[in-house]
Design a protein around this motif. Structure first.
Motif: not given
Length: 345
Positions: A88-90, A95-101, A103-111, A116-121
């Protein structure tokens, strides 16, 4: 078909709440009818969607909310389950917060887990950067299917109590240019019904020694009372540089693909504002291309905008039909582009 092709199986978007037109903005910020007419004539954006209640100033949604909705739609459109996704790449500037990223919140919600996960600023070119990372993961064999996401919630920087009659133009323009949204696309090693093959894609920093054209501040406890505006836009610099940069991207894509201008059936132009989009499309003068533009009604929604365009383009792109997309980021001047070719439906 090239062994190096990757494919966009689906694209989807999520917009918060009803559209907010220019009249509603004018009423909320005490601007007169002449201001509303100025927006229509010189900006050209009719409406946008905001994750914000204009009356109270309260946020009504988050980037994670919007990206989750867009991600679910994209997975459903590609007939995939969360377990089918390998990464997953965002891309986002907000971003909603500096941490947690986010992208990881979204991945968790989607199951989605164990990937691998990446967040690009990044500013709006972060959407193409997310697609680029997804493409490289697939080409390198690290993933078969990647969920690429992009989005921004710019409304969190709004001060609804602000008297815009006293605002500097570099700040004022942000209240009419931008909207909130998120988008998603599934990038795959294999084609699917109605998918598009990515024939070329690049992103490039070109801002060496050049002043930023857009600034988005972050304030912590030590400087939260700073009198610096949270967001500014050098619109004159953008008007000067973006059309030329767009032409450069177009010519590079045509060279990379070997396509002729008349081969292009769809153009996904930069989406800063309705007026500038039309000027750029006229300047490019692709003889057979239909514009895929959403900025008039959705506003410039940052890293979501390319995905909104892709959602529409995939619905229109016929088998063998060709599309070119261009994204220009003014923050520190990046240019990005991609070329797509429709697959059989």
């Amino acid at each position: 078909m090239s062994q190096q092709d990757v494919h966009i199986l689906s694209a989807a978007s999520a917009l918060p709440g009803p559209a907010v037109d220019n009249a509603a903005l004018a009423r909320r910020f005490g601007m007169d009818a002449l201001w509303e007419q100025w927006v229509e004539a010189f900006i050209g954006t009719r409406s946008r969607h905001l994750a914000l209640d204009l009356e109270s100033g309260r946020l009504t949604g988050t980037l994670a909310d919007l990206a989750e909705e867009a991600g679910r739609k994209a997975l459903k459109a590609a007939a995939l389950a969360p377990g089918d996704i390998d990464a997953v790449v965002l891309g986002t500037a907000t971003p909603d917060r500096l941490m947690p990223a986010t992208v990881n919140v979204v991945a968790d919600r989607l199951g989605i887990d164990q990937v691998r996960s990446f967040q690009l600023q990044s500013g709006c070119s972060g959407a193409v950067q997310a697609l680029d990372v997804a493409r490289q993961l697939v080409l390198g064999g690290a993933a078969r299917r990647v969920l690429a996401l992009g989005g921004d919630v710019i409304a969190r920087f709004y001060d609804v109590t602000r008297d815009l009659r006293r605002a500097d133009p570099a700040e004022l323009v942000n209240f009419v240019l931008f909207g909130d949204a998120a988008g998603a696309a599934v990038v795959s090693a294999e084609p699917g019904p109605g998918s598009a093959a990515v024939r070329a894609l690049f992103t490039r920093l070109v801002g060496l020694g050049r002043e930023p054209g857009a600034v988005l501040e972050w304030f912590g406890p030590a400087d939260r009372d700073s009198d610096r505006p949270a967001a500014t836009e050098d619109y004159k610099a953008i008007e000067e540089h973006v059309p030329r940069m767009t032409e450069e991207v177009l010519h590079e894509l045509l060279t990379d693909t070997g396509w002729r201008p008349e081969d292009v059936g769809l153009l996904l132009p930069p989406q800063l504002s309705g007026r500038m989009t039309r000027l750029i499309s006229d300047r490019l003068a692709l003889p057979a291309a239909r514009d895929v533009s959403v900025v008039d009604d959705a506003g410039n929604c940052g890293n979501a905008i390319v995905f909104l365009q892709l959602e529409q383009a995939l619905a229109e792109l016929g088998a063998g039909e060709r599309a070119l997309g261009v994204s220009i980021e003014s923050s520190k001047w990046l240019k990005a582009g991609f070329a797509l070719e429709g697959s059989a439906r």
